[in-house]
Every structure is written in C-alpha cells, then in structure tokens.
Scaffold this active site. Structure first.
Site, short mmCIF file in Angstrom:
data_model
loop_
_atom_site.label_atom_id
_atom_site.label_comp_id
_atom_site.label_asym_id
_atom_site.label_seq_id
_atom_site.Cartn_x
_atom_site.Cartn_y
_atom_site.Cartn_z
N HIS A 55 -121.55 -1.86 4.82
CA HIS A 55 -120.10 -1.75 4.63
C HIS A 55 -119.42 -1.88 5.99
O HIS A 55 -120.03 -1.64 7.03
CB HIS A 55 -119.76 -0.41 3.97
N GLU A 57 -117.32 -0.09 7.67
CA GLU A 57 -117.32 1.07 8.56
C GLU A 57 -118.71 1.30 9.16
O GLU A 57 -118.83 1.63 10.34
CB GLU A 57 -116.89 2.33 7.78
#
Lengths: 158, 158
Positions: A55, A57
């Site tokens: 992902h 992040e």
C-alpha cells in the site's frame, strides 16, 4: 495546521493519480516529510509488485526508513491521499511518525470497492466472530523464546 | 484441525527463536503453507532491515507472494508464533489467506514490551481520541482519482 501540509497532501493525491495511470495498483499515494524535507514518496504497488502489503503508506514508510537508515520515523509526518487502512495505520504507529494527515476517507475507499472499512470492523471483533478463521495453539511453547528475548541484555527495542 | 498444523506452528516458533538469536529483531516467526507445501518462512527483521513493517507475518506474506507471483494467497494458511498485531492481521486479510493459526497472544507480546495490544485498542477509536494525531483535509480533491479508478475499465482488482 502547518502551512506546508496542504502542499504535501496534494502531492500524495497526485501520486495516487500517477500510480493508477501506470497501473501499479489502486489509486492511493503517500508522502513522508521530516524537518521540512520530503524523505520518501510512495503509491500503491500491489499489482505491479504482486505484494498485498505494498500500500502507498507502507511503500513510503519502507522507503523513508531505508533513506534514513532507521526503523523509527519519529519527528516525521505521513501524508496519505486516503485514510490509512488498518494495516497502514498500525504501520504508522509502529513507525512512530508524529502525526498523519489524510484526504479521502475509508468510506470513499469502500465506495470504489476496497475493504478498508470492512477490515476496520473486523479487527476489534473476538477472533471467533471474524470472517477470517483463526485458532490458537501451543501458547506454552511460544512464550519460551519470548521470555528469552525479555531476559536478553543487549537487545534493540523498537 | 489439520494434523500438520502443529508441525508448521512449531516451525514458526523455531523461527522466532532463530531470528532473535541472530538479532534480526523481535522474537517472532511465521510460515505460509499452501496445498501442503511450505511456500515461505519469515521472522521479524525490523532491526536488521531498519524497517518497522518487517514483522514476521509481513515478511512471510511478501516472500510467499514473490514465490507464487501472485498478490493473493487464497488457499494458503498463515502460521504465526504470536497473535498477529493489527498491521499483520490486516495484511493477512489483504493477502486473502484462508485461515490463521497462532501460538502466543497479544498479552504475551505486551508482557515483553511490545505495543500490539495497545494498537488493538487504538485502531477502533475515533481519530480524535487516538494517541497518534490525525487530521483530514482536501477530501474533495482526493476522491477525483478514486472515481477515475472506479470508472477505469481494465483495472486489476485486489
């Protein structure tokens, strides 16, 4: 709110657009800033990397730590184009960033087919009520190395 | 419970011991098995990799997906020497493993100084009650690429 926050958040949103156009994965971007410097950028790379943990992040946290040579991002800020999913939010906690600024919400992600909101509902449930079957066994054996670690004198805490 | 479960779980516990002794990071191990085959093993590598996301389960999930060339681990089982933290549990959900078998509990991890249990308490809280400060801005701008992704015809879902 620091005046640079909107600039960094807009960059995270731009990364979400660019990653989607490259077909790296979902439309999500992230930026990590420490002491006014952009340390790392990331976008969702689940598809291109065949990695469900990639992902935006997590990608940005891993790159920022590699850049700084430190598993701690204390003093840094995480900007995310969308509210971090539970994996990414817990990663933010583990990374020790000072704060998180995000734009879209978990319901916006749900509206385009992502499970973030569902997973937020799942995690607090007792394990027997979760959609993912979980069982616990051999606890007595597992705590032996855990206690050995606790007794270890020269360990690195994180 | 399949008869091989205890064997794979004991291997995850052995990996937790080995990783600790090598000073890779905390005392945690994981194994991923699909169709009776061990696809990947992992242990906590937070310290040696300077990566706060390198928990045993995430390491094993990433390796398993690399081995299989697939971002989905549907049909696989995750064995973990300790209850997955929220990051690792959400990673397990995203990876689509069929089930999780673990040994130690989150309170065992808390007893030796890890924040797993605390993070489980934090994630369900409204954002204004969390210890990690979070703010939302620019939602209207973030949803533009998200809607573009939704309208995209040839996208890969994960």
């Amino acid at each position: 709110m620091p005046t640079d926050d909107l600039q960094h958040l807009r960059r995270a949103i731009a990364l979400s657009q660019e990653g989607m156009e490259r077909e790296d994965g979902g439309p999500f971007g992230a930026v990590i800033v420490k002491a006014g410097r952009v340390v790392a950028e990331g976008n969702n790379r689940v598809v291109v990397d065949a990695d469900p943990t990639a992902h935006a992040e997590v990608v940005a946290i891993r790159r920022a730590c590699a850049e700084l040579g430190d598993f701690s991002l204390a003093g840094a800020v995480l900007y995310a184009s969308c509210e971090p999913c539970p994996m990414c939010l817990a990663a933010a906690y583990w990374s020790r960033v000072d704060r998180v600024v995000f734009a879209g919400g978990r319901q916006d992600a749900a509206a385009i087919g992502f499970d973030d909101a569902f997973f937020y509902e799942q995690l607090p449930l007792p394990i027997e009520q979760r959609s993912l079957p979980m069982t616990q066994q051999l606890r007595d054996e597992a705590v032996v190395p855990m206690r050995a670690w606790q007794a270890k004198q020269d360990k690195t805490l994180y």
